[in-house]
Scaffold this motif. Structure first.
Motif, short mmCIF file in Angstrom:
data_model
loop_
_atom_site.label_atom_id
_atom_site.label_comp_id
_atom_site.label_asym_id
_atom_site.label_seq_id
_atom_site.Cartn_x
_atom_site.Cartn_y
_atom_site.Cartn_z
N ARG A 178 -23.86 -115.16 -29.46
CA ARG A 178 -22.80 -114.99 -28.47
C ARG A 178 -22.68 -116.18 -27.52
O ARG A 178 -21.59 -116.49 -27.04
N PHE A 179 -23.80 -116.82 -27.24
CA PHE A 179 -23.82 -117.94 -26.30
C PHE A 179 -24.07 -119.24 -27.06
O PHE A 179 -24.81 -119.26 -28.05
N THR A 180 -23.50 -120.33 -26.55
CA THR A 180 -23.75 -121.66 -27.10
C THR A 180 -24.02 -122.62 -25.96
O THR A 180 -23.17 -122.82 -25.09
N ILE A 181 -25.20 -123.21 -25.98
CA ILE A 181 -25.56 -124.21 -24.99
C ILE A 181 -25.29 -125.59 -25.58
O ILE A 181 -25.54 -125.82 -26.77
N SER A 182 -24.78 -126.49 -24.74
CA SER A 182 -24.52 -127.84 -25.20
C SER A 182 -24.67 -128.80 -24.03
O SER A 182 -24.74 -128.38 -22.88
N ARG A 183 -24.73 -130.09 -24.35
CA ARG A 183 -24.89 -131.09 -23.32
C ARG A 183 -24.11 -132.34 -23.66
O ARG A 183 -23.91 -132.65 -24.83
N ASP A 184 -23.70 -133.03 -22.62
CA ASP A 184 -23.05 -134.33 -22.75
C ASP A 184 -23.93 -135.34 -22.03
O ASP A 184 -23.92 -135.42 -20.79
N ASN A 185 -24.72 -136.05 -22.77
CA ASN A 185 -25.69 -136.96 -22.17
C ASN A 185 -25.03 -138.13 -21.45
O ASN A 185 -25.60 -138.70 -20.52
N ALA A 186 -23.84 -138.50 -21.85
CA ALA A 186 -23.15 -139.61 -21.19
C ALA A 186 -22.67 -139.21 -19.80
O ALA A 186 -22.52 -140.07 -18.92
N LYS A 187 -22.44 -137.93 -19.60
CA LYS A 187 -21.89 -137.45 -18.33
C LYS A 187 -22.90 -136.64 -17.52
O LYS A 187 -22.56 -136.16 -16.43
N ASN A 188 -24.11 -136.47 -18.04
CA ASN A 188 -25.11 -135.63 -17.38
C ASN A 188 -24.57 -134.23 -17.12
O ASN A 188 -24.74 -133.66 -16.03
N MET A 189 -23.94 -133.68 -18.13
CA MET A 189 -23.35 -132.35 -18.02
C MET A 189 -23.99 -131.38 -19.00
O MET A 189 -24.29 -131.73 -20.15
N LEU A 190 -24.15 -130.17 -18.56
CA LEU A 190 -24.70 -129.09 -19.38
C LEU A 190 -23.67 -127.97 -19.40
O LEU A 190 -23.02 -127.71 -18.38
N TYR A 191 -23.54 -127.31 -20.54
CA TYR A 191 -22.54 -126.26 -20.69
C TYR A 191 -23.15 -125.02 -21.30
O TYR A 191 -24.14 -125.08 -22.02
N LEU A 192 -22.52 -123.88 -21.00
CA LEU A 192 -22.90 -122.64 -21.67
C LEU A 192 -21.61 -121.89 -21.99
O LEU A 192 -20.93 -121.40 -21.09
N GLN A 193 -21.29 -121.82 -23.26
CA GLN A 193 -20.15 -121.04 -23.72
C GLN A 193 -20.63 -119.63 -24.00
O GLN A 193 -21.58 -119.44 -24.77
N MET A 194 -19.99 -118.67 -23.37
CA MET A 194 -20.39 -117.28 -23.50
C MET A 194 -19.22 -116.47 -24.03
O MET A 194 -18.11 -116.55 -23.47
N SER A 195 -19.46 -115.72 -25.06
CA SER A 195 -18.42 -114.86 -25.62
C SER A 195 -18.98 -113.47 -25.85
O SER A 195 -20.18 -113.25 -25.76
N SER A 196 -18.09 -112.54 -26.16
CA SER A 196 -18.48 -111.14 -26.35
C SER A 196 -19.37 -110.67 -25.21
O SER A 196 -20.43 -110.06 -25.44
N LEU A 197 -18.96 -110.98 -24.01
CA LEU A 197 -19.79 -110.70 -22.84
C LEU A 197 -19.98 -109.20 -22.65
O LEU A 197 -19.09 -108.39 -22.94
N LYS A 198 -21.17 -108.86 -22.16
CA LYS A 198 -21.56 -107.47 -21.92
C LYS A 198 -21.92 -107.31 -20.44
O LYS A 198 -22.31 -108.28 -19.78
#
Length: 115
Positions: free
Chosen positions: A65-85
């Motif tokens: 349901r969740f996907t963590i990702s990062r952009d090392n060039a921008k020092n950014m971290l993300y968390l895509q969350m779907s089918s939330l409960k």
């Protein structure tokens, strides 16, 4: 030192949100990073981890349901969350992982999932 989380909100069960984290280089560069969650009345706990090279791990309830990702060039971290409960409700924080207890936390971003 900077950790700024954003993207939270109120969403109905089954909905989606994408969280973002802007981190300072001293925390982000070359380190494993993670998303943590503090649910109401509970201690802050781990949700997802991404290594400096992009390898990911999730707690059981987040898998698929969740996907963590990062952009090392921008020092950014993300968390895509779907089918939330409703049990995903809490304040979400980003921080490094595996370097001992963090000394600093950002303000977090509130995620509320209504049933």
């Amino acid at each position: 030192v900077q950790l700024v989380e954003s993207g939270g909100g109120l969403v109905q069960a089954g909905g989606s949100l994408t969280l973002s984290c802007a981190a300072s280089g001293s925390i982000f560069n070359g380190n494993d990073m993670a998303w943590y969650r503090q649910a109401p009345g509970k201690q802050r706990g781990l949700v997802a981890v991404i290594s400096s090279r992009g390898r990911t791990n999730y707690i059981e309830s987040a898998k698929g349901r969740f996907t963590i990702s990062r952009d090392n060039a921008k020092n950014m971290l993300y968390l895509q969350m779907s089918s939330l409960k409703p049990e995903d409700t809490g304040v979400y924080y980003c921080n490094h992982f595996g370097l001992g207890k963090p000394d600093y936390w950002g303000q977090g971003t509130q995620v509320t999932v209504s049933s």
